[in-house]
Write a protein that holds these residues in place. Structure first.
Motif, PDB file in Angstrom:
ATOM      1  N   ASP A 596      34.021  34.193 -23.732  1.00  8.45           N
ATOM      2  CA  ASP A 596      34.797  33.435 -22.740  1.00  8.45           C
ATOM      3  C   ASP A 596      36.270  33.843 -22.752  1.00  8.45           C
ATOM      4  OD1 ASP A 596      32.616  32.023 -21.831  1.00  8.45           O
ATOM      5  OD2 ASP A 596      32.854  30.391 -23.284  1.00  8.45           O
ATOM      6  N   GLN A 597      36.726  34.449 -23.869  1.00  2.00           N
ATOM      7  CA  GLN A 597      38.127  34.863 -23.947  1.00  2.00           C
ATOM      8  C   GLN A 597      38.370  36.198 -23.236  1.00  2.00           C
ATOM      9  OE1 GLN A 597      39.101  34.950 -28.104  1.00  2.00           O
ATOM     10  NE2 GLN A 597      38.663  32.742 -28.424  1.00  2.00           N
ATOM     11  N   LEU A 598      37.286  36.905 -22.945  1.00  5.01           N
ATOM     12  CA  LEU A 598      37.417  38.214 -22.293  1.00  5.01           C
ATOM     13  C   LEU A 598      37.560  38.044 -20.785  1.00  5.01           C
ATOM     14  CD1 LEU A 598      34.629  40.129 -24.268  1.00  5.01           C
ATOM     15  CD2 LEU A 598      37.109  40.245 -24.641  1.00  5.01           C
ATOM     16  N   PRO A 599      38.085  39.084 -20.122  1.00  2.00           N
ATOM     17  CA  PRO A 599      38.162  39.033 -18.648  1.00  2.00           C
ATOM     18  C   PRO A 599      36.757  38.981 -18.053  1.00  2.00           C
ATOM     19  CG  PRO A 599      39.579  40.759 -19.527  1.00  2.00           C
ATOM     20  CD  PRO A 599      38.741  40.287 -20.678  1.00  2.00           C
ATOM     21  N   LYS A 600      36.661  38.348 -16.892  1.00  2.00           N
ATOM     22  CA  LYS A 600      35.383  38.261 -16.211  1.00  2.00           C
ATOM     23  C   LYS A 600      34.876  39.657 -15.899  1.00  2.00           C
ATOM     24  CE  LYS A 600      35.487  33.755 -16.009  1.00  2.00           C
ATOM     25  NZ  LYS A 600      34.540  32.931 -16.770  1.00  2.00           N
ATOM     26  N   GLY A 601      33.571  39.883 -16.204  1.00  2.00           N
ATOM     27  CA  GLY A 601      33.019  41.191 -15.896  1.00  2.00           C
ATOM     28  C   GLY A 601      31.733  41.427 -16.660  1.00  2.00           C
ATOM     29  N   ALA A 602      31.314  42.687 -16.690  1.00  2.00           N
ATOM     30  CA  ALA A 602      30.033  43.042 -17.294  1.00  2.00           C
ATOM     31  C   ALA A 602      30.035  42.828 -18.801  1.00  2.00           C
ATOM     32  CB  ALA A 602      29.712  44.499 -16.970  1.00  2.00           C
ATOM     33  N   LEU A 603      31.197  43.079 -19.454  1.00  2.00           N
ATOM     34  CA  LEU A 603      31.270  42.906 -20.906  1.00  2.00           C
ATOM     35  C   LEU A 603      31.021  41.455 -21.312  1.00  2.00           C
ATOM     36  CD1 LEU A 603      31.828  44.106 -23.694  1.00  2.00           C
ATOM     37  CD2 LEU A 603      34.294  43.710 -23.286  1.00  2.00           C
ATOM     38  N   GLU A 604      31.656  40.549 -20.594  1.00  2.00           N
ATOM     39  CA  GLU A 604      31.465  39.106 -20.892  1.00  2.00           C
ATOM     40  C   GLU A 604      30.000  38.726 -20.724  1.00  2.00           C
ATOM     41  OE1 GLU A 604      32.842  34.692 -19.247  1.00  2.00           O
ATOM     42  OE2 GLU A 604      33.202  36.507 -18.055  1.00  2.00           O
ATOM     43  N   ASN A 605      29.385  39.122 -19.639  1.00  2.00           N
ATOM     44  CA  ASN A 605      27.982  38.760 -19.379  1.00  2.00           C
ATOM     45  C   ASN A 605      27.056  39.365 -20.425  1.00  2.00           C
ATOM     46  OD1 ASN A 605      28.770  37.350 -17.088  1.00  2.00           O
ATOM     47  ND2 ASN A 605      28.541  39.130 -15.730  1.00  2.00           N
ATOM     48  N   ALA A 606      27.359  40.623 -20.843  1.00  2.00           N
ATOM     49  CA  ALA A 606      26.510  41.265 -21.848  1.00  2.00           C
ATOM     50  C   ALA A 606      26.570  40.524 -23.185  1.00  2.00           C
ATOM     51  CB  ALA A 606      26.927  42.726 -22.019  1.00  2.00           C
ATOM     52  N   LEU A 607      27.780  40.135 -23.593  1.00  2.00           N
ATOM     53  CA  LEU A 607      27.918  39.400 -24.860  1.00  2.00           C
ATOM     54  C   LEU A 607      27.201  38.048 -24.805  1.00  2.00           C
ATOM     55  CD1 LEU A 607      31.638  40.209 -25.805  1.00  2.00           C
ATOM     56  CD2 LEU A 607      29.551  41.130 -26.827  1.00  2.00           C
ATOM     57  N   LYS A 608      27.295  37.351 -23.669  1.00  2.00           N
ATOM     58  CA  LYS A 608      26.598  36.060 -23.541  1.00  2.00           C
ATOM     59  C   LYS A 608      25.077  36.259 -23.567  1.00  2.00           C
ATOM     60  CE  LYS A 608      30.180  33.428 -21.147  1.00  2.00           C
ATOM     61  NZ  LYS A 608      30.533  32.631 -19.950  1.00  2.00           N
ATOM     62  N   GLY A 609      24.619  37.366 -23.007  1.00  2.00           N
ATOM     63  CA  GLY A 609      23.189  37.655 -23.078  1.00  2.00           C
ATOM     64  C   GLY A 609      22.729  37.871 -24.510  1.00  2.00           C
ATOM     65  N   HIS A 610      23.550  38.591 -25.320  1.00  2.00           N
ATOM     66  CA  HIS A 610      23.224  38.767 -26.727  1.00  2.00           C
ATOM     67  C   HIS A 610      23.209  37.421 -27.477  1.00  2.00           C
ATOM     68  CE1 HIS A 610      23.127  43.032 -26.329  1.00  2.00           C
ATOM     69  NE2 HIS A 610      24.434  43.192 -26.077  1.00  2.00           N
ATOM     70  N   ALA A 611      24.134  36.523 -27.127  1.00  2.00           N
ATOM     71  CA  ALA A 611      24.179  35.194 -27.769  1.00  2.00           C
ATOM     72  C   ALA A 611      22.890  34.422 -27.492  1.00  2.00           C
ATOM     73  CB  ALA A 611      25.393  34.414 -27.281  1.00  2.00           C
ATOM     74  N   ASN A 612      22.419  34.440 -26.267  1.00  2.00           N
ATOM     75  CA  ASN A 612      21.162  33.749 -25.920  1.00  2.00           C
ATOM     76  C   ASN A 612      19.987  34.376 -26.657  1.00  2.00           C
ATOM     77  OD1 ASN A 612      22.430  31.955 -24.166  1.00  2.00           O
ATOM     78  ND2 ASN A 612      22.261  33.351 -22.414  1.00  2.00           N
ATOM     79  N   ASN A 613      20.024  35.709 -26.812  1.00  2.00           N
ATOM     80  CA  ASN A 613      18.965  36.393 -27.542  1.00  2.00           C
ATOM     81  C   ASN A 613      18.931  35.954 -29.005  1.00  2.00           C
ATOM     82  OD1 ASN A 613      16.851  38.124 -28.042  1.00  2.00           O
ATOM     83  ND2 ASN A 613      18.157  39.923 -28.320  1.00  2.00           N
ATOM     84  N   ILE A 614      20.108  35.795 -29.603  1.00  2.00           N
ATOM     85  CA  ILE A 614      20.191  35.333 -31.003  1.00  2.00           C
ATOM     86  C   ILE A 614      19.643  33.906 -31.137  1.00  2.00           C
ATOM     87  CG2 ILE A 614      21.801  34.743 -32.856  1.00  2.00           C
ATOM     88  CD1 ILE A 614      23.537  37.103 -31.902  1.00  2.00           C
ATOM     89  N   ARG A 615      19.961  33.050 -30.152  1.00  2.00           N
ATOM     90  CA  ARG A 615      19.424  31.674 -30.185  1.00  2.00           C
ATOM     91  C   ARG A 615      17.892  31.689 -30.109  1.00  2.00           C
ATOM     92  NH1 ARG A 615      23.748  30.672 -26.373  1.00  2.00           N
ATOM     93  NH2 ARG A 615      25.452  29.512 -27.394  1.00  2.00           N
ATOM     94  N   THR A 616      17.355  32.551 -29.281  1.00  2.00           N
ATOM     95  CA  THR A 616      15.890  32.645 -29.162  1.00  2.00           C
ATOM     96  C   THR A 616      15.265  33.066 -30.485  1.00  2.00           C
ATOM     97  OG1 THR A 616      16.104  33.216 -26.812  1.00  2.00           O
ATOM     98  CG2 THR A 616      14.011  33.719 -27.889  1.00  2.00           C
ATOM     99  N   ILE A 617      15.884  34.039 -31.148  1.00  2.00           N
ATOM    100  CA  ILE A 617      15.382  34.477 -32.458  1.00  2.00           C
ATOM    101  C   ILE A 617      15.396  33.323 -33.454  1.00  2.00           C
ATOM    102  CG2 ILE A 617      15.896  35.996 -34.426  1.00  2.00           C
ATOM    103  CD1 ILE A 617      16.881  38.066 -32.405  1.00  2.00           C
ATOM    104  N   HIS A 618      16.461  32.519 -33.430  1.00  2.00           N
ATOM    105  CA  HIS A 618      16.555  31.378 -34.357  1.00  2.00           C
ATOM    106  C   HIS A 618      15.427  30.369 -34.106  1.00  2.00           C
ATOM    107  CE1 HIS A 618      17.913  27.365 -35.645  1.00  2.00           C
ATOM    108  NE2 HIS A 618      18.451  28.021 -36.680  1.00  2.00           N
ATOM    109  N   ASN A 619      15.209  30.032 -32.845  1.00  2.00           N
ATOM    110  CA  ASN A 619      14.212  29.004 -32.524  1.00  2.00           C
ATOM    111  C   ASN A 619      12.788  29.492 -32.784  1.00  2.00           C
ATOM    112  OD1 ASN A 619      16.210  27.186 -31.711  1.00  2.00           O
ATOM    113  ND2 ASN A 619      16.212  27.969 -29.604  1.00  2.00           N
ATOM    114  N   GLN A 620      12.516  30.768 -32.490  1.00  2.00           N
ATOM    115  CA  GLN A 620      11.145  31.253 -32.569  1.00  2.00           C
ATOM    116  C   GLN A 620      10.779  31.807 -33.942  1.00  2.00           C
ATOM    117  OE1 GLN A 620      10.620  34.070 -29.392  1.00  2.00           O
ATOM    118  NE2 GLN A 620      10.735  32.508 -27.758  1.00  2.00           N
ATOM    119  N   GLN A 621      11.760  32.200 -34.736  1.00  2.00           N
ATOM    120  CA  GLN A 621      11.434  32.846 -36.005  1.00  2.00           C
ATOM    121  C   GLN A 621      12.046  32.139 -37.216  1.00  2.00           C
ATOM    122  OE1 GLN A 621      11.939  37.142 -35.985  1.00  2.00           O
ATOM    123  NE2 GLN A 621      11.612  37.241 -33.762  1.00  2.00           N
ATOM    124  N   VAL A 622      13.320  31.770 -37.125  1.00  2.00           N
ATOM    125  CA  VAL A 622      13.980  31.168 -38.285  1.00  2.00           C
ATOM    126  C   VAL A 622      13.432  29.770 -38.569  1.00  2.00           C
ATOM    127  CG1 VAL A 622      16.180  30.387 -39.235  1.00  2.00           C
ATOM    128  CG2 VAL A 622      16.055  32.545 -37.960  1.00  2.00           C
TER     129      VAL A 622
END
Length: 767
Positions: A596-622
């Motif tokens: 959220d601290q980064l300028p709006k653009g592809a980098l911000e969206n990519a990082l948020k996508g990785h964050a959601n992926n990490i949450r999925t790993i936590h819920n399904q595996q951890v």
């Protein structure tokens, strides 16, 4: 013992009128301060009963008892005599007064002499008449009598609810008693089951050993499954986290991270990527398959059949004894005439309730007539007071001190006439009022002193309990009625006190004289036959083998199965670690906040996508891995706690079985007899406790007779004393006080009327 709550509260609070009741009680104490004449009453009754035996012999006791009665009633006699004088003299005085005034005497002459203090006398007479009328009306007069009259009517109207409550409690008492008896009988099964359960688990600790082995097997299986799940899961988690780090690293190598606004944030994220790794390593934990296999071999031994072999000869005789006791208890309860007695009482109670319900409207109708008659008496006083108040009002308002006696105004003259009318009605009504006062005073006062007060301190019960009083051939009347045996010490006072404390009716009525539960609940009568049979047991058990060599070998193998050699520390070390080095949810949230601290653009969206992926790993595996670690933790701790105990139990079992086998082969009959006797002593202790509980329950809880005491309290203390006697006594107290104060009111009214009425002549003075 299950008991139901009773609805009736045998307590009465009169409310504000209770102050008047206390005043009346104090007045009755002044009239009659003597204690309850128990000896006098007994002498009178006994003298009356035995008077046919010899008249001369009883003349002196009868005379003395009459003197004692007169001494006790002296206050009532004097008060009643004064009332009779009032009844006789006041009408006679009124007649003479009337005739005297007709002859122009006694104030009948319409002439008033002039006096210097005439105004002072008129004011005094008016004040005294007003005070007397005020006392008649408020303090001890009409209001007091009317309040008592209305209070009695209100209580009679509300008595139906209290009567119904008592009938309901009596029905509950009768209906609940069989259920309580059945409950006591049913609790025998609980004691019997406890005894048999102890027998099944008594010898050698085999039951406890079997349970411990099964728990060990379940724990080992949980450990094996959990370790397998954790190993597979951590491998899959490690691969997924490695893939996420790679993708994140590629994203952070994008040219957008080289911009001045994003460089610092990208560096922070890049430096934290090493945290995305597993923390616990379960791949090196040792397996438990060998220990599990040895436990399964031990479980092939049928320990339950071994217990049955040991107990089969003891259980049969003891079980027969227990069944015999149970059948005898059931038979005894069925032979008791409880059901028939309760059914007859229920029929009588239902008939009584129907009778009361049918005649209650009649009671209310007669109470209405009584209320109307008392209201008429109060209206007589009110009529007199109306004349007096009108006389005072007209006389005071119409009086002209400048007018001469012959020239007084019409209003003043009317006031004087009202006063004389009040005097006339006072003479007419006073004797009627006093007749009612004397009758209710003698009746209500003696009920209070001879019934209510003795009932409150239980002196009345002592009179009823006097030997040979109610029946000259019976020492104790109550026991003579119930048991046809007047020599049993059963008193009304003791029965009432026990029921007041809600004790069982068996104790209250001494029903042990009708059927003695101590004889029935004597356990020795049930165990003697079993003891004789046990002593003559002859059994050949030489061919019985409790535990063969294969079973012993399996038990010994289990003792060296290596369960105690499991590396519990290694397991607990890995279990106490977290699954990952960092909390993935916190890492994902922090990554999203950095994006959220980064300028709006592809980098911000990519990082948020990785964050959601990490949450999925936590819920399904951890999360599943954490649950598996919890199961593993419980199983390892259980194994660690019980492993050393199992070894001791196995050794003890093998030693006990060997000793038992030796005894069975050499001296089986003696051993079984001795063991059976020991166990018989144990179960006898159980049943002694059961019997004591049954006795205590029957004495204190079964058929608790509180409703019987409530019926007596309702009939005597509430209905007779609180409702009727207190109301009647307060009524005559108010009516009698008003009647007494009519005398000074008559005097003041006659004297005052002379100052208000218009005279025919007056004194004339020359200058």
């Amino acid at each position: 013992v299950p008991t139901k709550m009773y609805d009736t509260g045998a307590y009465y609070e009169p409310g504000p009128i209770g102050i008047l009741f206390k005043v009346v009680h104090a007045f009755l104490y002044l009239v009659q301060p003597n204690p309850f004449p128990q000896v006098c009453i007994l002498t009178l009754i006994i003298s009356s009963i035995l008077i046919a035996v010899t008249v001369l012999y009883l003349l002196l006791p009868l005379f003395l008892s009459e003197l004692q009665a007169i001494y006790y009633e002296i206050g009532f006699i004097v008060s009643a005599a004064l009332g009779l004088l009032f009844i006789l003299l006041l009408p006679l005085v009124g007649l003479c007064f009337c005739m005297c005034r007709c002859c122009d005497n006694c104030g009948g002459e319409m002439h008033q002499r002039q006096k210097k203090n005439a105004d002072c006398q008129r004011s005094c007479f008016a004040t005294f008449l007003f005070v007397a009328s005020l006392i008649i009306r408020q303090v001890v007069g009409v209001l007091c009598a009317y309040a008592a009259n209305q209070h009695l009517t209100n209580q009679v109207r509300g008595a139906k609810k209290l009567v119904n409550s008592n009938f309901k409690d009596l029905k509950t008492f009768l209906n609940d008693t069989p259920a309580q008896i059945d409950y006591l009988v049913s609790q025998y099964n609980t004691t019997k089951d406890k005894a048999l359960s102890d027998l099944n688990s008594k010898y050698f600790g085999l039951g406890g050993l079997a349970i411990s082995i099964r728990e060990t097997k379940e724990a080992l299986e949980n450990v094996s499954v959990s370790v397998e799940v954790l190993q597979e899961g951590t491998e899959r988690l490690h691969a997924n986290l490695t893939e996420v780090k790679m993708h994140l690293s590629n994203t952070l190598n994008d040219s957008a991270c080289s911009a001045a606004q994003a460089a610092s944030t990208c560096n922070i994220i890049r430096n934290s990527l090493h945290q995305l790794n597993i923390n616990a390593n379960f791949s090196g934990l040792p397996g438990v398959s060998s220990q599990l296999a040895k436990v399964n071999d031990v479980l092939k031994i049928d320990l339950s059949s071994l217990v049955q072999k040991l107990n089969m000869f003891i259980l049969l005789d003891i079980k027969n004894v227990l069944e015999s006791i149970g059948s005898n208890i059931t038979t005894f309860t069925k032979t008791l005439p409880v059901q028939k007695i309760l059914a007859d009482l229920m029929i009588y109670l239902t008939q009584s309730e129907t009778y009361v319900q049918d005649y209650f409207p009649v009671v209310e109708q007669y109470d209405f007539y009584r209320w109307l008659g008392c209201l008429i008496l109060c209206c007589m006083l009110v009529l007199i007071l109306v004349f007096y108040y009108l006389g005072l009002l007209c006389g005071t308002c119409g009086y002209d001190k400048h007018a001469s006696p012959t020239t007084r105004g019409c209003i003043s003259n009317t006031g004087g006439n009202f006063l004389m009318a009040g005097v006339g009605f006072s003479f007419l009504f006073s004797w009627v009022l006093m007749v009612v006062v004397v009758l209710t005073f003698v009746t209500g006062g003696n009920v209070e002193k001879l019934v209510c007060e003795p009932f409150e301190d239980k002196t009345l019960f002592k009179v009823l309990d006097t030997p040979y009083l109610l029946n000259q051939h019976w020492k104790n009347y109550l026991s003579g009625i119930l048991f046809k045996n007047p020599n049993i010490n059963l008193t009304f006072e003791k029965v009432y006190s026990d029921c007041k404390e809600n004790k069982g009716i068996y104790t209250s009525l001494h029903l042990e004289h009708l059927f003695n539960i101590n004889e029935f609940l004597n356990i020795s009568m049930y165990t003697e036959d079993a003891a004789l049979r046990i002593e003559h047991i002859q059994i050949n058990l030489s061919k019985i083998i409790l535990l063969d060599e294969t079973g012993k070998e399996n038990l010994l193998n289990f003792s060296s199965s290596g369960i105690e050699g499991i590396n519990f520390a290694a397991y607990l070390t890995e279990i106490n670690k977290s699954v990952t080095k960092v909390d993935l949810l916190s890492f994902a949230n922090d990554l999203e906040a950095r994006a959220d601290q980064l300028p709006k653009g592809a980098l911000e969206n990519a990082l948020k996508g990785h964050a959601n992926n990490i949450r999925t790993i936590h819920n399904q595996q951890v999360v599943p891995l954490e649950q598996a670690m919890s199961t593993l933790n419980q199983s390892i701790r259980l194994l660690k706690r019980t492993s050393s105990e199992l070894m001791v139990k196995v050794k003890n079992v093998i030693s006990a079985v060997n000793a038992a086998q030796l005894l069975i082969n050499n001296n089986a009959s003696l051993v079984i007899v001795q063991e059976t006797k020991k166990y018989m002593d144990t179960i006898v202790g159980y049943f002694e406790q059961y019997i004591e509980w049954v006795k205590e329950s029957i004495a204190m809880e079964v058929a608790a007779c509180k409703p019987i005491a409530n019926v007596i309290d309702t009939a005597v203390d509430i209905f007779l004393c609180s409702y009727i006697a207190d109301s009647v006594n307060t009524f005559w107290f108010g009516l009698g006080g008003s009647s007494i104060f009519l005398i000074p009111a008559i005097i003041f009214a006659v004297r005052l009327s002379k100052y208000y009425r218009r005279m025919d002549t007056e004194d004339v003075y020359d200058e």
